[in-house]
Design a protein around this motif. Sequence first.
Motif, PDB file in Angstrom:
ATOM      1  N   LEU A1232       0.872  -1.172   0.000  1.00 35.91           N
ATOM      2  CA  LEU A1232       0.000   0.000   0.000  1.00 35.91           C
ATOM      3  C   LEU A1232       0.911   1.223   0.000  1.00 35.91           C
ATOM      4  O   LEU A1232       1.413   1.658   1.031  1.00 35.91           O
ATOM      5  CB  LEU A1232      -0.911  -0.011   1.226  1.00 35.91           C
ATOM      6  N   LEU A1233       1.147   1.758  -1.211  1.00 36.92           N
ATOM      7  CA  LEU A1233       2.086   2.869  -1.346  1.00 36.92           C
ATOM      8  C   LEU A1233       1.544   4.146  -0.724  1.00 36.92           C
ATOM      9  O   LEU A1233       2.299   4.988  -0.254  1.00 36.92           O
ATOM     10  CB  LEU A1233       2.406   3.085  -2.823  1.00 36.92           C
ATOM     11  N   SER A1234       0.243   4.306  -0.770  1.00 39.67           N
ATOM     12  CA  SER A1234      -0.420   5.443  -0.128  1.00 39.67           C
ATOM     13  C   SER A1234      -1.891   5.103  -0.035  1.00 39.67           C
ATOM     14  O   SER A1234      -2.311   4.017  -0.439  1.00 39.67           O
ATOM     15  CB  SER A1234      -0.209   6.725  -0.943  1.00 39.67           C
ATOM     16  N   ASN A1235      -2.671   6.030   0.454  1.00 40.44           N
ATOM     17  CA  ASN A1235      -4.110   5.799   0.501  1.00 40.44           C
ATOM     18  C   ASN A1235      -4.730   5.806  -0.884  1.00 40.44           C
ATOM     19  O   ASN A1235      -5.917   5.530  -1.036  1.00 40.44           O
ATOM     20  CB  ASN A1235      -4.791   6.860   1.367  1.00 40.44           C
ATOM     21  N   HIS A1236      -3.940   6.144  -1.890  1.00 33.13           N
ATOM     22  CA  HIS A1236      -4.455   6.245  -3.249  1.00 33.13           C
ATOM     23  C   HIS A1236      -3.896   5.184  -4.174  1.00 33.13           C
ATOM     24  O   HIS A1236      -4.311   5.107  -5.327  1.00 33.13           O
ATOM     25  CB  HIS A1236      -4.136   7.623  -3.844  1.00 33.13           C
ATOM     26  N   LYS A1237      -2.950   4.390  -3.709  1.00 29.06           N
ATOM     27  CA  LYS A1237      -2.313   3.452  -4.630  1.00 29.06           C
ATOM     28  C   LYS A1237      -1.898   2.175  -3.924  1.00 29.06           C
ATOM     29  O   LYS A1237      -1.351   2.194  -2.819  1.00 29.06           O
ATOM     30  CB  LYS A1237      -1.100   4.092  -5.284  1.00 29.06           C
ATOM     31  N   LEU A1238      -2.183   1.052  -4.613  1.00 29.63           N
ATOM     32  CA  LEU A1238      -1.798  -0.260  -4.138  1.00 29.63           C
ATOM     33  C   LEU A1238      -1.145  -0.991  -5.295  1.00 29.63           C
ATOM     34  O   LEU A1238      -1.680  -1.012  -6.400  1.00 29.63           O
ATOM     35  CB  LEU A1238      -3.031  -1.033  -3.641  1.00 29.63           C
ATOM     36  N   MET A1239       0.018  -1.564  -5.053  1.00 27.83           N
ATOM     37  CA  MET A1239       0.706  -2.346  -6.074  1.00 27.83           C
ATOM     38  C   MET A1239       0.959  -3.745  -5.558  1.00 27.83           C
ATOM     39  O   MET A1239       1.230  -3.943  -4.363  1.00 27.83           O
ATOM     40  CB  MET A1239       2.025  -1.692  -6.487  1.00 27.83           C
ATOM     41  N   ALA A1240       0.864  -4.707  -6.490  1.00 23.04           N
ATOM     42  CA  ALA A1240       1.097  -6.087  -6.115  1.00 23.04           C
ATOM     43  C   ALA A1240       1.824  -6.799  -7.238  1.00 23.04           C
ATOM     44  O   ALA A1240       1.654  -6.466  -8.421  1.00 23.04           O
ATOM     45  CB  ALA A1240      -0.219  -6.787  -5.802  1.00 23.04           C
ATOM     46  N   LYS A1241       2.613  -7.763  -6.864  1.00 25.21           N
ATOM     47  CA  LYS A1241       3.300  -8.593  -7.839  1.00 25.21           C
ATOM     48  C   LYS A1241       3.044 -10.044  -7.477  1.00 25.21           C
ATOM     49  O   LYS A1241       3.198 -10.447  -6.327  1.00 25.21           O
ATOM     50  CB  LYS A1241       4.796  -8.301  -7.844  1.00 25.21           C
ATOM     51  N   ILE A1242       2.626 -10.825  -8.471  1.00 19.49           N
ATOM     52  CA  ILE A1242       2.386 -12.247  -8.268  1.00 19.49           C
ATOM     53  C   ILE A1242       3.318 -12.998  -9.206  1.00 19.49           C
ATOM     54  O   ILE A1242       3.277 -12.796 -10.426  1.00 19.49           O
ATOM     55  CB  ILE A1242       0.915 -12.623  -8.543  1.00 19.49           C
ATOM     56  N   ALA A1243       4.145 -13.848  -8.640  1.00 19.55           N
ATOM     57  CA  ALA A1243       5.069 -14.654  -9.429  1.00 19.55           C
ATOM     58  C   ALA A1243       4.869 -16.111  -9.056  1.00 19.55           C
ATOM     59  O   ALA A1243       4.548 -16.432  -7.910  1.00 19.55           O
ATOM     60  CB  ALA A1243       6.508 -14.226  -9.154  1.00 19.55           C
ATOM     61  N   TRP A1244       5.063 -16.987 -10.028  1.00 20.16           N
ATOM     62  CA  TRP A1244       4.898 -18.406  -9.746  1.00 20.16           C
ATOM     63  C   TRP A1244       5.788 -19.217 -10.693  1.00 20.16           C
ATOM     64  O   TRP A1244       6.363 -18.703 -11.640  1.00 20.16           O
ATOM     65  CB  TRP A1244       3.432 -18.810  -9.843  1.00 20.16           C
TER      66      TRP A1244
END
Length: 1647
Positions: A1232-1244
């Motif tokens: 949660l980079l800020s209240n305005h942005k969420l980033m996620a990375k999914i690797a498998w």
Amino acid sequence: MKVIVLALAVALAVANQVSLVPEFALGKTYVYKYEAVLMGGLPEEGLARAGLKVSSKVLIHAAAADIFMLKLVDPEIFEYSGIWPKDAFIPATKLTSALAAQLLTPIKFEYANGVVGKVFAPAGISATVLNILKGIVNILQLNIKKTQNVYELQEPGVQGICKTHYVISEDVKAERILLTKTKDLNNCQERIMKDIGLAYTEKCVECEARGTTLKGAAAFNYVLKPAATGALILEATATELIQFSPFNILNGAAQMEAKQVLTFVDIEKIPVEPIKAAYLPRGSVQYEFGSELLQTPIQLLRISNAEAQIVETLNHLVTFNVAKVHEDAPLKFIELIQLLRVARFESIEALWTQFKAKPDHRHWLLNAIPAIGTHTALRFIKEKFLVGELTIAEVAQALLASVHMVTADLEAIKLVEGLAVNPIIRENPILREIVLLGYGTLVAKYCVENPICPAELVRPIHELAVEALAKGKVEELIILLKVLGNAGHPASLKPILKLLPGFGSAAANLPLRVHIDAVLALRNIAKREPKMIQDIAIQLFMGKALHPELRMVSAIVLFETKLPMGLVTTLADALLKEKNLQVVSFVYSYMKAMTKNTAPDFASVAAACNVAVKILSPKFDRLSYRFSRALYMDAYHNPWVMGAAATAFYVNDAATLMPRAIVAKARTYLAGAYADVLEVGVRAEGVQEAILKIQEAPVNVDRITKMKQVMKALSDWRANPTSQPLGSLYVKFFGQEVAFANIDKAIVDKIIELATGPALHSYGRKALETLLAGFALHYAKPMLVAEVRRIIPTAVGLPMELSLYTAAVAAASVEFQATVTPTLPANFQAAQLLKSDINMRAAIAPSVSMHTYAVMGVNTALIQAALVSRARVHTIVPGKIEARIDMIKGNFKLQLLPVQGIDKIASAIVETYAVARNVEDLAAARITPMIPATAAVQLSREVSMADDVSVSSEFISQLPRKLVNMLKIPKGFEKKMCVAIETFGIKACAEIESHNAASIKDCPLYAIIGKHAVLVEVAPAAGPVVEKIEIEIQLGEKAAEKILKVINLSEEEEILEDKNILMKLKKILVPGLKNSTASSSSSSSRSSASSSSSSSSSRRASKMVKTSTSSSSSSSSSSRSSRQSTSSSSSMSKLSEMKFTKNHVHQHAVSTARANSKSSAYSFEAIYNKAKYLANAIAPAVTVLIRAVRADHKVQGYQIAAYFDKATARLQVIVANLAENDHYRICADGVLLSNHKLMAKIAWGIECKQYETEITAETGLVGKQPAFRLKLTWDKLPKNMQRYAKDLSEYIARIAREAGVSLAKVKNVRNQLKLTVALVSESSLNIILKTPKKTIYKLGVGIPISLPVGETAVELEPYQKNWADKIMYMLTKAHAAECTMTKDTVITFNNRKYKNEMPHSCYQVLAQDCSPELKFIVLLKRDQSQEQNEINVKIANLDVDMFPRDNAIVVKVNGVEIPMNNLPYQHPAGNIQIRQKDEGIALHAPNHGLQEVFLDLNALKVKVVDWMRGQTCGLCGKADGEIRQEYRTPNERQIKDATSYAHSWVLPGKSCRDASECYMKLASVKLENQMTLLGQESKCYSVEPVLRCLPGCMPVRTTSVTVGFHCLPADSNMDSSEGLSSIYQKSTDVQEEAEAHLACRCTAQCA
């Protein structure tokens, strides 16, 4: 020529001398050889058939004039079940011996002039044997006409009175007469046939015209030796063929073939003597139904002691269906039913006495008794209930089943009628409902069997209805109407009409619900009298004064009568003039839906509707979803004569969100008949209002008094009828209503009292105590789902039966145990469980067994020879679970324990075979598969085995595609598939086998015939034994202790570093390395913990170049698209303007170089690279272990660990295989980079390095409006995932086109999905989805809620602590109706615009609640001095004034001014709010029906909540969506002139000295000039009120209005003192202009 003349002369002479009527001379015995064969099967040879043969000598002796004796000598019966024609008939020796006494007994029959009369036989001859003998006598039936050689007539025979065609010819050389007669068994005046279980089906004549499912014909050939006194029958052969297929016989059919051969042998003089017994008349030659009615065709029982056999069968069912259902339980249940049908009533009572104290035996008996199907079942249930031996639940279930299973006869109807008047039944509303509805059902079934159905059967219901009407019992009247609707008797038409408006005087005092139920009661009557119902329904529909819902329901009934073209055109013409848009929308949508009808029975209606839709204006298509609609869809396949249809009705009356009623109905077509299988109707009238409005508002006498004074001032004001809060539900099966429930306020109050009272707490505590104490439950539910039979006699005299049986038994066994540590005290609290260690163990084994039998063949109590198609389904899904919950330690453990002894969890077997058996030798029954093994198609055997399938091998993604390929099977095959999941020690196998007759003929019937089997087994996999599967969840600090597999991160990094060095060397040595390699290297380096920031920057730069190129390509493609399609150019230009501006500001600064960067991607990478795996730095927050516990204690399974870093707001989840050498993992990282942005990375993939995706969710702005964007990017995906993504993309595109969503082919960013949702308003969105090759978008998408942004967010502040109220507020605001007024222009709730010429200083009703509750009223006044609008709102106990002063809006509450700094003002009850909004003042009271009242210096606005639609009145209208009926005065008169309409809502002044300075009143005015109307001088008075100055005042400003006038003869005595008080009720004769006063000045001397 001479030869011809001579031949004719000889023929004439012979005709005059010879009689062709068969003769059996007195004193002689004629000996014949007789053989009859009855065979059933498919017409092709080499397949199995079933049949029987009767052979014998037949002696016919003339005992007296026209009385003959018939006797069999050496009769033999043979059975056949084998491959035709190679197998031989087998003698049924034991059966022949058992029947010898009956077969050898002679019978008598009347016979004169070739016509068989009555048949006489001793009582000892059974109906079955007598019918065989009648089959022989039937051969002698010859209606010979002396003057005609070719003729036809309706001739009696074994099968009934059927059309018979005769052809007589002569063999002159052989001196023989050849006679042929043929019977059309589908063209009978009276067909002998018995139908069971078909009372609810309707014959589809139009379907049979397109394809026949049952066809029969018989041909008789005679060789006669003519003589002067009569002809001798030398030989007679009969061939009868009956074909049947449920899918149309033209596409292949099974057949039943009967052959009879009667050959003359000799004439003897030995007479045939009757036995010493009374010969009783046994009817004519026609077939006589006997014991076959009680005999099920699927098994043959030798019943010697019915009571003992019932006990044995009952014990078997109870014993073998405890833990799980036995596979043969349905067949045993059918056996129990058959035995009960044979048993005497006294035997059933004795059995009940024996077993009523045993719960399991009692349960099986009570489920079987209703299926007896005779009035015996009803008698038993009635008697046992009245003596108190049955509980309410038992009798309700038994009665509900009985009334639908019992054959309707007068005895059964009488029993139910007696139950209906029983005091015990009357006291229980549920039982009374079942009994009364069941009575109507029995009458309906009786009338199907007996077309001459006496009206006396429904007369008791008529009398009860008259009594209920006289006493005003509405609920009683409704249930009686439903009973009459079930019965569907035409005699009920008159009592029903008395309750309908326009037909009966009593209807005026009845509520709308009664009218609607009365119309719906006509539906079943319409099946018998469609023309009569059409006349009634069209009158109701054309009644413009009737309630719209009643008219719509009339339209439903009208369409169900299959109305002709003329009536459809009448409806279309009426719609063109119709003002009520609800009615217009409903009927137009119904017509439009019917144009797509493919069912044959509605083909004419579909054609008529197609014409009508073209007549009607296309603008009806644009009516919104808020208006009533009818939906219809069907699928009918003509070649198979089968199909299905679904209809749904959405009935509304005021364009509210929640409709008044929703009805859904399903119909099936099969084998030339149709049935309305299921219908469900829900009424929600008043429910929405009851939920959302303020509950039990306190009655404020002062407010009510003030409002009533205002209403009294209005001219002839009428309140709208109140909408009583009511919900109701009804369910129909096969056109018969089986249950209904009305939910009124009293019931709701009881439910609330129960839910909130101490009773619920005590029940909950008892349930919890029972649960903790442990319990065991075993329950079995048997059911005879279907019993459909058609019995048809054959020429042989034996019955052919077509039948379908379905029986099912479902069982569930549940055991539960629980232990709590520490032990709970006696009076424990539920909260103590949260501090306990709870251990639970449960075992559950649900199982179902279902058998379906389709039979065609001979079925008697003595012998059966038939084709049987049997489908058996058996499933059992056992499970043993042990759970432990330690709330203190945060540990949850679930163990799945193995179940021993059960491997086969599901099986479905369909097989078709020929069976022959007789009751005397059941052990010798012969069963032959329809398709012999030698003739079967060569089977292809495929066995696939996957030794170790886990998530890493992508089994889940491959399985659906395997199943699709598996369904593409050859006509004969055998296949076995196994999947072994060694991780959990499970192996699942599916065996599929099928061989059918489709290779002979490619049609549905042949595809079914054969054998099809599916078996599913689950067993332990090969390898180490897995004792159990354990799922453990550990929360909190102890989560780290549960980690079983620690990933060695340092080793991984070294390996990756080595790989990077090798890649760099490869690039140096191979300069022309492909981009894909670079990309792969880049991807790998990004994943590496040691990748440098410079390489990362270069990758980003490279990526940016690619993006810009794609963007430019996209824009050029977009421009090309805009040139090609002008329709999408404006939308695409809007898209280009919708630029997304991020709200996010970079927060995580890791280095100085990146501190000033705004790139969130760098922030994410910085956080990720700083600690790639959180396991090194922090302990896991949650650990989940899914493992197989092996006997050797080796670790096996999966581990899920979740880590949360509060400092960086980062969550990481790692899924790993516990196997030592398995490196397949799933890694998910979110920040949660800020209240305005969420980033996620999914690797498998292997060590999470094979595949990777990034997900970004962020908020921002599009223009000035809030927006949200979701972005998904990837570098590489598995091939299967790509394939499915492509399929999904195509599916979305197809659905988008069908839904009217815009679609543009644009080259967007590669390997990226981007979804943008921008807020257009509080209740509408712009949605844009960009894929690599397409842009899918929809602008201005309405949503059913007002989002909490902008004004709504401010308005929600008082509800911060109550989420339910917040949601309700957002819902009501989104669906509120809005009325505005700017200067003099009013836009009503229905969006109708008009100019309001306002009188000075007089209040007008702007909007008010027009129901008797008078929840609110909003008054409007124009201030004469300032020319500004003032508003007065009366609501609850508040009197609120809003008016302008000094260029600002001032508000007073109950006469006290509220300063601006004291706003917002909150009502003490918390449901009324006054606040400042922009430059004005707004009042909110949604629970009172008033969403908002707003006033500023330029405009005013009133919003009412959705549930107030149709209940408002005033200048803003009714808010019902009926724009064609907008201008309604206080007395509900609709007028055309907007100014006159606005003036009708003026509150007149009381006196010219009134302080309000309102000096006007409403009055009827006389037309200045006399009119000549219909040739007569007339004086006219306005029927609409006109605004005039009070006496003593003169007009200062006037306007002209067009009003309606009622005219009287000029010499009449009517004047203003006498009749003007009622003039507003008169009709309009002419429309003329009149002068209306807008401002007045009064003299000082005014009164």
